[in-house]
Motif scaffolding. Structure first.
Motif, PDB file in Angstrom:
ATOM      1  N   GLU A  72       0.823  -1.204   0.000  1.00  0.00           N
ATOM      2  CA  GLU A  72       0.000   0.000   0.000  1.00  0.00           C
ATOM      3  C   GLU A  72       0.859   1.256   0.000  1.00  0.00           C
ATOM      4  O   GLU A  72       2.033   1.209   0.344  1.00  0.00           O
ATOM      5  N   VAL A  73       0.241   2.316  -0.422  1.00  0.00           N
ATOM      6  CA  VAL A  73       0.892   3.623  -0.450  1.00  0.00           C
ATOM      7  C   VAL A  73       0.680   4.281   0.909  1.00  0.00           C
ATOM      8  O   VAL A  73      -0.452   4.433   1.352  1.00  0.00           O
ATOM      9  N   LEU A  74       1.794   4.630   1.560  1.00  0.00           N
ATOM     10  CA  LEU A  74       1.708   5.363   2.826  1.00  0.00           C
ATOM     11  C   LEU A  74       1.746   6.866   2.601  1.00  0.00           C
ATOM     12  O   LEU A  74       1.188   7.632   3.383  1.00  0.00           O
ATOM     13  N   GLY A  75       2.423   7.274   1.534  1.00  0.00           N
ATOM     14  CA  GLY A  75       2.518   8.685   1.206  1.00  0.00           C
ATOM     15  C   GLY A  75       2.985   8.858  -0.225  1.00  0.00           C
ATOM     16  O   GLY A  75       3.614   7.962  -0.793  1.00  0.00           O
ATOM     17  N   TYR A  76       2.664   9.981  -0.819  1.00  0.00           N
ATOM     18  CA  TYR A  76       3.066  10.253  -2.199  1.00  0.00           C
ATOM     19  C   TYR A  76       2.935  11.740  -2.457  1.00  0.00           C
ATOM     20  O   TYR A  76       2.315  12.462  -1.677  1.00  0.00           O
ATOM     21  N   GLY A  77       3.529  12.171  -3.535  1.00  0.00           N
ATOM     22  CA  GLY A  77       3.353  13.565  -3.893  1.00  0.00           C
ATOM     23  C   GLY A  77       4.433  14.089  -4.806  1.00  0.00           C
ATOM     24  O   GLY A  77       5.226  13.329  -5.367  1.00  0.00           O
ATOM     25  N   GLU A  78       4.432  15.395  -4.916  1.00  0.00           N
ATOM     26  CA  GLU A  78       5.429  16.101  -5.712  1.00  0.00           C
ATOM     27  C   GLU A  78       5.935  17.239  -4.852  1.00  0.00           C
ATOM     28  O   GLU A  78       5.157  18.073  -4.404  1.00  0.00           O
ATOM     29  N   LEU A  79       7.225  17.210  -4.583  1.00  0.00           N
ATOM     30  CA  LEU A  79       7.806  18.215  -3.712  1.00  0.00           C
ATOM     31  C   LEU A  79       8.835  19.046  -4.459  1.00  0.00           C
ATOM     32  O   LEU A  79       9.446  18.594  -5.419  1.00  0.00           O
TER      33      LEU A  79
END
Length: 188
Positions: free
Chosen positions: A117-124
């Motif tokens: 599973e994905v615990l966190g994601y994004g674009e920084l």
């Protein structure tokens, strides 16, 4: 850093789940470089990538009717060989949560399954797309965390440090322990 990170505890834990929007299959689709991990199997590998391709939702089973699916292809090299090896499977979303998946191998690996599973994601920082995944323990591997980056060089050290701090802040002892065990996966 341009923004704070938003993570969730594993859905397999007893912790309450915060309001959180999982990534879409379109956002997950494409090639990711596994740049950091806690999984021992990656210590003897290099240039690890995972490529996801959106598949039509499942309609073969009434229990999974309409669930999102991804074709999943892992590619890597051992530390001592230039030969590219692959591992193929299909990911099926757990219900409507496109952040929680069941992987099943293809071909000779069809009997092998795992939960991730994905615990966190994004674009920084304007350009660094990342995903932090959690893998439950299987017969073959311990539970672990991977950090994926769209870029082969990985996320900047400041982003990796923030990811580790955010994982360590999740009130789930196994995740806190894993946050301190993250190592760099070799790339060339």
């Amino acid at each position: 850093m341009a923004q704070s990170l938003s993570f969730r505890p594993p859905t397999t834990s007893d912790l309450p789940q915060p309001a959180w929007t999982p990534p879409t299959t379109d956002w997950l689709s494409g090639t990711w470089h596994v740049t950091n991990s806690t999984l021992p199997m990656w210590k003897s590998k290099r240039n690890v990538t995972i490529t996801y391709k959106t598949l039509p939702p499942s309609t073969s089973s009434p229990a999974q009717d309409g669930f999102e699916k991804l074709d999943d292809l892992v590619s890597y090299q051992t530390l001592s060989s230039d030969k590219i090896k692959t591992m193929a499977g299909v990911d099926t979303a757990n219900g409507k949560d496109t952040g929680s998946w069941e992987w099943r191998g293809k071909g000779m690996m069809t009997l092998i399954t795992s939960h991730w599973e994905v615990l966190g994601y994004g674009e920084l920082e304007g350009e660094h797309q990342f995903v932090v995944t959690y893998f439950s323990k299987t017969l073959f591997t311990p539970a672990g965390v991977d950090v994926y980056s769209r870029k082969k060089e990985g996320v900047p050290e400041s982003v990796l440090s923030a990811i580790k701090q955010t994982l360590a802040g999740i009130e789930h002892e196994p995740i806190q322990k894993l946050a301190g065990e993250i190592f760099e996966v070799k790339r060339d």
